[in-house]
Design a protein around this motif. Structure first.
Motif, PDB file in Angstrom:
ATOM      1  N   ARG A 124      30.172  40.285  50.196  1.00  0.00           N
ATOM      2  CA  ARG A 124      30.865  41.567  50.302  1.00  0.00           C
ATOM      3  C   ARG A 124      32.143  41.591  49.469  1.00  0.00           C
ATOM      4  NH1 ARG A 124      30.469  43.342  56.725  1.00  0.00           N
ATOM      5  NH2 ARG A 124      28.312  44.117  56.633  1.00  0.00           N
ATOM      6  N   ALA A 125      32.753  40.430  49.238  1.00  0.00           N
ATOM      7  CA  ALA A 125      33.996  40.386  48.477  1.00  0.00           C
ATOM      8  C   ALA A 125      33.806  40.856  47.039  1.00  0.00           C
ATOM      9  CB  ALA A 125      34.562  38.966  48.490  1.00  0.00           C
ATOM     10  N   ASP A 126      32.552  40.867  46.554  1.00  0.00           N
ATOM     11  CA  ASP A 126      32.294  41.362  45.203  1.00  0.00           C
ATOM     12  C   ASP A 126      32.412  42.886  45.121  1.00  0.00           C
ATOM     13  OD1 ASP A 126      31.823  38.777  44.372  1.00  0.00           O
ATOM     14  OD2 ASP A 126      29.661  38.894  44.752  1.00  0.00           O
ATOM     15  N   LYS A 127      32.222  43.573  46.250  1.00  0.00           N
ATOM     16  CA  LYS A 127      32.235  45.028  46.263  1.00  0.00           C
ATOM     17  C   LYS A 127      33.466  45.620  46.937  1.00  0.00           C
ATOM     18  CE  LYS A 127      27.168  45.462  46.494  1.00  0.00           C
ATOM     19  NZ  LYS A 127      26.039  46.033  47.276  1.00  0.00           N
ATOM     20  N   TYR A 128      34.089  44.837  47.829  1.00  0.00           N
ATOM     21  CA  TYR A 128      35.169  45.385  48.648  1.00  0.00           C
ATOM     22  C   TYR A 128      36.426  44.518  48.515  1.00  0.00           C
ATOM     23  CZ  TYR A 128      31.172  47.653  50.938  1.00  0.00           C
ATOM     24  OH  TYR A 128      30.031  48.355  51.199  1.00  0.00           O
ATOM     25  N   GLY A 129      37.581  45.162  48.742  1.00  0.00           N
ATOM     26  CA  GLY A 129      38.830  44.448  48.904  1.00  0.00           C
ATOM     27  C   GLY A 129      39.157  44.366  50.389  1.00  0.00           C
ATOM     28  N   PHE A 130      39.584  43.197  50.873  1.00  0.00           N
ATOM     29  CA  PHE A 130      39.809  42.986  52.301  1.00  0.00           C
ATOM     30  C   PHE A 130      41.287  42.703  52.564  1.00  0.00           C
ATOM     31  CE2 PHE A 130      35.302  42.183  51.973  1.00  0.00           C
ATOM     32  CZ  PHE A 130      34.783  42.637  53.181  1.00  0.00           C
ATOM     33  N   SER A 131      41.781  43.264  53.672  1.00  0.00           N
ATOM     34  CA  SER A 131      43.135  42.964  54.142  1.00  0.00           C
ATOM     35  C   SER A 131      43.121  41.638  54.899  1.00  0.00           C
ATOM     36  CB  SER A 131      43.621  44.073  55.081  1.00  0.00           C
ATOM     37  OG  SER A 131      42.949  43.974  56.325  1.00  0.00           O
ATOM     38  N   PRO A 132      44.295  41.072  55.228  1.00  0.00           N
ATOM     39  CA  PRO A 132      44.311  39.948  56.177  1.00  0.00           C
ATOM     40  C   PRO A 132      43.623  40.366  57.476  1.00  0.00           C
ATOM     41  CG  PRO A 132      46.456  40.196  55.150  1.00  0.00           C
ATOM     42  CD  PRO A 132      45.650  41.386  54.716  1.00  0.00           C
ATOM     43  N   SER A 133      42.937  39.428  58.095  1.00  0.00           N
ATOM     44  CA  SER A 133      42.142  39.765  59.278  1.00  0.00           C
ATOM     45  C   SER A 133      43.048  40.167  60.440  1.00  0.00           C
ATOM     46  CB  SER A 133      41.278  38.571  59.675  1.00  0.00           C
ATOM     47  OG  SER A 133      42.078  37.460  59.983  1.00  0.00           O
ATOM     48  N   HIS A 134      42.593  41.155  61.210  1.00  0.00           N
ATOM     49  CA  HIS A 134      43.288  41.515  62.457  1.00  0.00           C
ATOM     50  C   HIS A 134      42.491  41.099  63.690  1.00  0.00           C
ATOM     51  CE1 HIS A 134      40.562  44.954  62.863  1.00  0.00           C
ATOM     52  NE2 HIS A 134      40.930  45.403  61.676  1.00  0.00           N
TER      53      HIS A 134
ATOM     54  N   PHE B  67      26.583  31.064  63.608  1.00  0.00           N
ATOM     55  CA  PHE B  67      27.435  31.368  62.466  1.00  0.00           C
ATOM     56  C   PHE B  67      28.875  30.951  62.742  1.00  0.00           C
ATOM     57  CE2 PHE B  67      23.966  34.417  62.557  1.00  0.00           C
ATOM     58  CZ  PHE B  67      23.445  34.284  61.282  1.00  0.00           C
ATOM     59  N   ARG B  68      29.589  30.693  61.669  1.00  0.00           N
ATOM     60  CA  ARG B  68      31.012  30.447  61.790  1.00  0.00           C
ATOM     61  C   ARG B  68      31.731  31.733  62.209  1.00  0.00           C
ATOM     62  NH1 ARG B  68      32.358  27.305  56.100  1.00  0.00           N
ATOM     63  NH2 ARG B  68      31.047  25.449  56.437  1.00  0.00           N
ATOM     64  N   PRO B  69      32.931  31.594  62.803  1.00  0.00           N
ATOM     65  CA  PRO B  69      33.724  32.809  63.081  1.00  0.00           C
ATOM     66  C   PRO B  69      33.999  33.561  61.783  1.00  0.00           C
ATOM     67  CG  PRO B  69      34.634  30.898  64.209  1.00  0.00           C
ATOM     68  CD  PRO B  69      33.585  30.375  63.285  1.00  0.00           C
ATOM     69  N   GLN B  70      33.923  34.891  61.833  1.00  0.00           N
ATOM     70  CA  GLN B  70      34.082  35.724  60.640  1.00  0.00           C
ATOM     71  C   GLN B  70      35.364  36.534  60.724  1.00  0.00           C
ATOM     72  OE1 GLN B  70      30.392  37.689  61.267  1.00  0.00           O
ATOM     73  NE2 GLN B  70      29.276  36.418  59.792  1.00  0.00           N
ATOM     74  N   ARG B  71      36.114  36.563  59.600  1.00  0.00           N
ATOM     75  CA  ARG B  71      37.339  37.362  59.534  1.00  0.00           C
ATOM     76  C   ARG B  71      36.980  38.839  59.529  1.00  0.00           C
ATOM     77  NH1 ARG B  71      40.001  36.613  54.736  1.00  0.00           N
ATOM     78  NH2 ARG B  71      38.327  35.456  53.738  1.00  0.00           N
ATOM     79  N   TYR B  72      37.743  39.614  60.276  1.00  0.00           N
ATOM     80  CA  TYR B  72      37.438  41.025  60.498  1.00  0.00           C
ATOM     81  C   TYR B  72      38.700  41.831  60.217  1.00  0.00           C
ATOM     82  CZ  TYR B  72      35.663  45.117  63.133  1.00  0.00           C
ATOM     83  OH  TYR B  72      35.220  46.360  63.530  1.00  0.00           O
ATOM     84  N   GLY B  73      38.653  42.741  59.249  1.00  0.00           N
ATOM     85  CA  GLY B  73      39.857  43.486  58.887  1.00  0.00           C
ATOM     86  C   GLY B  73      39.527  44.754  58.136  1.00  0.00           C
ATOM     87  N   TYR B  74      40.552  45.352  57.516  1.00  0.00           N
ATOM     88  CA  TYR B  74      40.391  46.583  56.752  1.00  0.00           C
ATOM     89  C   TYR B  74      39.721  46.278  55.410  1.00  0.00           C
ATOM     90  CZ  TYR B  74      43.407  48.870  60.122  1.00  0.00           C
ATOM     91  OH  TYR B  74      43.920  49.379  61.265  1.00  0.00           O
ATOM     92  N   ALA B  75      38.924  47.229  54.916  1.00  0.00           N
ATOM     93  CA  ALA B  75      38.211  47.056  53.651  1.00  0.00           C
ATOM     94  C   ALA B  75      38.285  48.342  52.845  1.00  0.00           C
ATOM     95  CB  ALA B  75      36.755  46.663  53.892  1.00  0.00           C
ATOM     96  N   VAL B  76      38.472  48.193  51.545  1.00  0.00           N
ATOM     97  CA  VAL B  76      38.460  49.333  50.618  1.00  0.00           C
ATOM     98  C   VAL B  76      37.516  48.996  49.480  1.00  0.00           C
ATOM     99  CG1 VAL B  76      40.844  49.967  51.170  1.00  0.00           C
ATOM    100  CG2 VAL B  76      40.398  48.418  49.274  1.00  0.00           C
TER     101      VAL B  76
ATOM    102  N   GLY C  78      49.188  48.827  51.667  1.00  0.00           N
ATOM    103  CA  GLY C  78      49.912  49.552  52.708  1.00  0.00           C
ATOM    104  C   GLY C  78      49.432  49.169  54.095  1.00  0.00           C
ATOM    105  N   PHE C  79      48.102  49.059  54.277  1.00  0.00           N
ATOM    106  CA  PHE C  79      47.572  48.664  55.581  1.00  0.00           C
ATOM    107  C   PHE C  79      47.931  47.207  55.884  1.00  0.00           C
ATOM    108  CE2 PHE C  79      45.123  52.475  55.025  1.00  0.00           C
ATOM    109  CZ  PHE C  79      44.878  52.922  56.310  1.00  0.00           C
TER     110      PHE C  79
ATOM    111  N   LEU D 273      35.293  58.381  51.848  1.00  0.00           N
ATOM    112  CA  LEU D 273      36.262  57.696  52.703  1.00  0.00           C
ATOM    113  C   LEU D 273      37.160  56.827  51.825  1.00  0.00           C
ATOM    114  CD1 LEU D 273      34.029  56.457  55.682  1.00  0.00           C
ATOM    115  CD2 LEU D 273      35.627  58.379  55.708  1.00  0.00           C
ATOM    116  N   ASP D 274      38.363  56.557  52.305  1.00  0.00           N
ATOM    117  CA  ASP D 274      39.299  55.724  51.570  1.00  0.00           C
ATOM    118  C   ASP D 274      39.296  54.278  52.053  1.00  0.00           C
ATOM    119  OD1 ASP D 274      40.394  57.911  49.995  1.00  0.00           O
ATOM    120  OD2 ASP D 274      41.321  58.588  51.860  1.00  0.00           O
ATOM    121  N   VAL D 275      39.042  54.070  53.335  1.00  0.00           N
ATOM    122  CA  VAL D 275      39.140  52.722  53.893  1.00  0.00           C
ATOM    123  C   VAL D 275      38.266  52.641  55.139  1.00  0.00           C
ATOM    124  CG1 VAL D 275      41.182  53.351  55.239  1.00  0.00           C
ATOM    125  CG2 VAL D 275      40.754  50.944  54.757  1.00  0.00           C
ATOM    126  N   LEU D 276      37.693  51.460  55.385  1.00  0.00           N
ATOM    127  CA  LEU D 276      36.997  51.166  56.639  1.00  0.00           C
ATOM    128  C   LEU D 276      37.921  50.293  57.478  1.00  0.00           C
ATOM    129  CD1 LEU D 276      33.385  50.406  55.347  1.00  0.00           C
ATOM    130  CD2 LEU D 276      34.216  52.509  56.415  1.00  0.00           C
TER     131      LEU D 276
END
Length: 558
Positions: free
Chosen positions: A99-109, A204-213, A223-224, A87-90
């Motif tokens: 998770r930031a050590d393994k993935y790149g995250f977009s701004p949260s949607h 838990f605190r609110p968690q940012r949720y967005g695209y990940a590569v 691009g996303f 896969l290219d993106v989740l």
């Protein structure tokens, strides 16, 4: 010099878009997600991907010119597929520092809240400390699984593949608690009728949720991120968010019902006020004072009705602006690549070495298509300007003097542009015939434009199927020296006993759809000010014809 700086700025912008577009311009992007994580992403009854994340991904693909292949499956397997390059993106992953050590995250949607769910009467654990020694259900590979692995809370973890499986186990009396995302938990509880489950805590605190590569694929992520920014700026992201997540987030007082009740009470009070006004006008000594009051109220109703009409137009204008803007975004990368090369050098290279690629296309083709692209861009910008100018002119408050020489055909063209989106949503058949060379009429263009918008919108609302049509016709009756405009629809029609009441204030047959019965009443007052007539012909099931007549200016052709 100013023109040079403008060109450099446009080229810089285009270069940024081109760099973001490079990873996906020649291939299909494989997008993964959870197959059972409603309302964010899930497989619907037809086995097709559906939900907030899916609709958002398709909207981003549309504005960015992407081709996407959305695949939903077991969440833990989707994470593995991303790591292994399948896969290219989740399209939806909660952010954490681990998770930031393994993935790149977009701004949260979206923002995700995690909750502790328990059976009614059994729940005491409102914080993580209360889970110690308890059997806690979590999704395998989910954010709660990651958190509990990195933080020893002393709970016995029960791993499941989906939130639905975990909630069913808990509802059946097995294990003590379930750690699941709040909205999916509420959604599944309602859909699966698990009435004995309730959220008892949000530790838990609110968690940012967005695209990940995967790390190293930030160019695709850009691009996303850019597509998401475009959707947010145009308001389309908010529409998608409200469609899927809004109903579950609404809590507290039933404001919609309260507002409806207040509106009904206000309508009753206004009717009573109207009766008092009519009664007072019968008193001779109150004629002058009441006339001034009625004139002021009439002005207020005109402005209120105009603002109501503007609300109908907003979605259409946003849609019309979005399409030309998307066209510019798609063409600018190609124009940037083409203008970076000098035309003379390109032609010399073509003559010496034969055809070659320019911006991914053969030069022999690009030198012919580039002018067409420029024409398309110019036409799109012109279209944006016309739409925005029309809306601004309609919304502008001005004096009520009837001193303008107005072209009826020009008003019809402006109104059709303004309500174009409403027309296209209601009917696939619009026929307009404007008789050329009509004389002008004297009046106020804004006010007559308001009347035409009311008539066209009413015709659209009367249709029950897109196959039904709307027909608009203008003309000039020489013997009476008057202009006429006919708007005919093939809709539901109006009962004979209601025809005589159409111009009464607060009378409406669309109360359930939010109508307050002021549009046609206000329109009738405007037409009367201009010395014209507004007449209706209708039969139930056979449509309605509204005819507007206005006195023409003698001896002044258009």
């Amino acid at each position: 010099m100013k023109r040079l700086w403008t060109c450099l700025l446009l080229w810089g912008l285009a270069l940024g878009v081109a760099m973001a577009a490079e990873p996906y311009k020649n291939g299909v992007i494989r997008v993964g997600g959870d197959h059972d994580y409603p309302p964010y992403e899930f497989l619907n009854e037809d086995g097709e991907p559906d939900g907030y994340n899916v609709e958002l991904t398709r909207a981003i693909a549309e504005v960015m010119g992407m081709q996407v292949d959305i695949r939903l499956g077991d969440w833990n397997r989707m994470r593995q597929a991303l790591a292994e390059g399948e896969l290219d993106v989740l399209q939806g992953m909660a952010f954490s520092s681990e998770r930031a050590d393994k993935y790149g995250f977009s701004p949260s949607h979206a923002i995700v809240y995690q909750s502790i769910f328990a059976r009614k009467g059994d729940g005491e654990a409102r914080e993580l400390a209360g889970l110690r020694g308890k059997e806690v259900i979590v999704q395998r590979g989910g954010i709660m699984h990651d958190h509990l692995l990195h933080n020893d809370v002393g709970a016995k973890l029960v791993l499941v593949d989906t939130h639905a499986i975990g909630l069913r186990l808990l509802a059946a009396g097995k294990h003590d608690y379930a750690l699941v995302a709040n909205l999916p938990g509420l959604y599944l509880g309602r859909e699966l009728e698990l009435s004995n489950l309730v959220p008892v805590g949000q530790p838990f605190r609110p968690q940012r949720y967005g695209y990940a590569v995967a790390k190293g694929n930030e160019a695709l992520l850009a691009g996303f991120s850019e597509g998401l920014a475009i959707l947010k700026n145009t308001g389309r992201h908010q529409q998608i968010y409200d469609k899927w997540l809004g109903p579950l987030e609404q809590d507290g007082w039933p404001w919609k019902k309260i507002g409806l009740a207040a509106a009904l009470v206000s309508a009753v009070l206004l009717v009573v006020l109207g009766g008092i006004v009519i009664w007072n006008r019968m008193l001779a000594r109150e004629v002058a004072r009441r006339s001034e009051e009625l004139q002021l109220q009439h002005q207020q109703l005109i402005q209120a009705d105009k603002m109501s009409s503007l609300g109908i137009l907003v979605s259409g204008v946003a849609h019309e602006i979005n399409n030309p803007s998307s066209l510019l975004l798609l063409n600018l990368p190609v124009l940037k690549d083409a203008f970076e090369d000098l035309e003379a050098l390109l032609e010399a290279q073509y003559q010496q070495q034969g055809d070659f690629d320019l911006a991914g296309l053969p030069y022999s083709r690009m030198r012919e298509e580039l002018p067409a692209m420029l024409d398309d861009m110019q036409a799109s910008v012109g279209r944006i300007r016309r739409i925005v100018d029309d809306l601004r002119d309609f919304a502008r408050q001005g004096p009520a003097e009837l001193t303008e020489n107005v072209d009826l055909n020009a008003l019809v063209a402006t109104v059709i542009r303004l309500v174009d989106n409403t027309i296209r949503k209601s009917s696939q058949r619009l026929e307009v015939h404007c008789e050329p060379g009509l004389p002008h009429f004297r009046g106020n263009a804004q006010r007559i434009e308001q009347v035409l918008i009311n008539l066209v919108v009413n015709a659209c609302q009367a249709l029950t199927s897109p196959e039904q049509g709307i027909f608009i016709r203008t003309g000039y009756r020489v013997p009476r020296n008057e202009l006429y405009l006919e708007i005919t629809d093939q809709g539901v029609g109006i009962a004979s006993h209601d025809l005589s009441r159409l111009k009464d204030p607060f009378f409406t047959t669309k109360r359930e759809q939010g109508g307050i019965g002021l549009g046609l009443s206000v329109s009738a007052g405007i037409v009367q000010e201009h010395g014209g007539r507004l007449e209706y012909e209708s039969e139930p099931g056979r449509g309605t014809r509204a005819t507007l007549t206005l006195p023409a200016i003698k001896g002044i052709p258009s």
